[in-house]
Design an enzyme around this catalytic site. Structure first.
Site, mmCIF file in Angstrom:
data_model
loop_
_atom_site.group_PDB
_atom_site.id
_atom_site.type_symbol
_atom_site.label_atom_id
_atom_site.label_comp_id
_atom_site.label_asym_id
_atom_site.label_seq_id
_atom_site.Cartn_x
_atom_site.Cartn_y
_atom_site.Cartn_z
ATOM 1 N N HIS A 48 8.401 -4.687 5.264
ATOM 2 C CA HIS A 48 8.693 -4.829 3.849
ATOM 3 C C HIS A 48 10.108 -5.342 3.592
ATOM 4 C CE1 HIS A 48 7.740 -4.094 -0.323
ATOM 5 N NE2 HIS A 48 8.799 -3.333 -0.490
ATOM 6 N N SER A 89 9.976 -6.338 -4.176
ATOM 7 C CA SER A 89 9.081 -5.189 -4.220
ATOM 8 C C SER A 89 8.653 -4.935 -5.670
ATOM 9 C CB SER A 89 9.758 -3.984 -3.583
ATOM 10 O OG SER A 89 8.834 -2.951 -3.319
ATOM 11 N N ASP A 130 3.827 -5.268 6.565
ATOM 12 C CA ASP A 130 4.374 -4.414 5.509
ATOM 13 C C ASP A 130 3.892 -2.975 5.676
ATOM 14 O OD1 ASP A 130 5.231 -3.295 3.045
ATOM 15 O OD2 ASP A 130 5.110 -5.271 2.103
#
Length: 294
Positions: free
Chosen positions: A277, A102, A220
Site C-alpha cells: 500500500h 488511499s 496491497d
C-alpha cells in the site's frame, strides 16, 4: 545590469513554465505536511513540475488535529472543507489536477462529484477504496491507539448511526454479505456511489474529468479487496471471489459515469506489481503519472 535584469525576470519565467496546479489529499493517519510522507512528496512534485503550485490539503489547525480528523471527522464535512479551500484559492480558479492517497482518493472523487468549480481536470487515485473496504488487516498512520480503536469499533457495529457519523473508515465500510444495510446506512460511500438513488449531478461532474487514473498496488495489504482501487468488488453474498469493475452494477448501469469515462478513453487502470500500500517511488510516479498526465 543585464544580469540583474534577467534575475528580476526569473519569477516571470517560472510562472510562464508552471503548469496546472496540483492538489493532494493524504490518507488515514497522515497529515498534509509531514516531511517523511506527503510533505516530502509535495517538495518532489514542485521540483519535477518546475515550480508549479502544489497544494496539500490541511483539514485541521495543527498536526494533532489533522491526524485525528483523518480518523474521526465526518467525511462529508471534510469534503465540504476541502471544497471551500479549493474554491477560495485564486491560483486554482482555472482548474487543477488532483492526487489522492488511499482514502484521499475517494475523498477527492467526492470533491470532483460535488464541487465542480473550479474544475478538477485529472484525478489520480493511489490505492483508493472506491468500492469500500471489508477488513482492516493492518491499520496505517502514526497512532496505533487510534488504529486499534478503529478496528474494534468496526468489528462491533460499522453501521450504527453514531459510528457512521464519527468514525471515518466506517463511512466507506462495505459489507458484501449485507448490501442492503450498507446502501441504507452508509453516510458517505453509498452516497457518492449512487447506491440509493442516482444523483445525476454526481454522474455528470465525474464524467467531465479529462482523465481518471486509478492505481492499484499489486501486493496491497491494507485495501481489502485490493480490487476496490479499480472499482472491483466481491461477488454477491460472500467475501472471497471478486468481480472486476466492468462486471459490477455500478459500472454496467453507469451510475457515476465510469462507463462513460472508459468508453471515451478517459479512464486508465494502472498497477504497481508486487508493491504494498502506497509504496510508490518518485521514479515510477514521474514516468507513469507526471510525464503522461501532468
Amino acid at each position: 545590469m543585464l544580469l540583474k535584469g534577467l534575475l528580476g525576470l526569473a519569477p516571470v519565467f517560472a510562472a510562464a513554465f508552471a503548469g496546472t496546479p496540483v492538489v493532494l489529499w493524504h490518507g488515514l493517519g497522515d497529515t498534509c505536511c509531514n516531511p517523511l510522507s506527503i510533505g516530502g512528496f509535495t517538495s518532489y512534485l514542485e521540483r519535477e513540475l518546475n515550480g508549479t503550485k502544489v497544494l496539500s490539503l490541511k483539514i485541521g489547525s495543527n498536526f494533532v488535529d489533522e491526524m485525528k480528523n483523518s480518523y474521526l471527522m465526518n467525511s462529508n464535512d471534510q469534503v465540504a472543507e476541502a471544497c471551500k479551500i479549493i474554491r477560495e484559492d485564486p491560483d486554482l480558479k482555472n482548474g487543477y489536477h488532483a492526487v489522492g492517497f488511499s482514502q484521499g482518493g475517494q475523498f477527492l472523487r467526492a470533491v470532483a462529484q460535488r464541487c465542480r468549480n473550479p474544475p478538477m481536470k485529472v484525478l489520480v487515485s493511489l490505492g483508493g477504496q472506491h468500492q469500500g473496504v471489508f477488513g482492516l488487516p493492518r491499520c496505517p498512520g502514526s497512532s496505533s491507539t487510534l488504529c486499534e480503536y478503529t478496528r474494534k469499533i468496526l468489528d462491533y457495529g460499522a453501521y450504527w448511526s453514531w459510528v457512521q457519523n464519527e468514525l471515518v473508515p466506517a463511512q466507506y465500510w462495505h459489507d458484501p454479505n449485507d448490501e442492503q444495510t450498507y446502501a441504507n446506512k452508509s453516510i458517505f460511500l453509498a452516497d457518492i456511489n449512487n447506491e440509493r438513488v442516482v444523483n445525476q449531478t454526481y454522474r455528470e461532474n465525474l464524467s467531465k474529468l479529462e482523465k481518471l487514473v486509478l492505481v492499484k498496488f499489486g501486493a496491497d495489504s491494507i485495501v481489502q479487496p485490493r480490487e476496490s482501487s479499480w472499482f472491483g468488488w466481491y461477488k454477491a453474498n460472500q467475501d472471497v471471489a471478486v468481480s472486476d469493475m466492468e462486471d459490477t452494477a455500478l459500472y454496467k448501469e453507469d451510475r457515476i459515469g465510469l462507463k462513460t469515462l472508459k468508453e471515451s478513453g478517459r479512464l486508465d487502470l494502472l498497477e504497481i506489481a508486487g508493491a504494498d500500500h502506497l509504496r510508490v517511488s518518485e521514479k515510477w510516479f514521474t514516468e507513469n503519472i507526471i510525464n503522461r498526465y501532468f
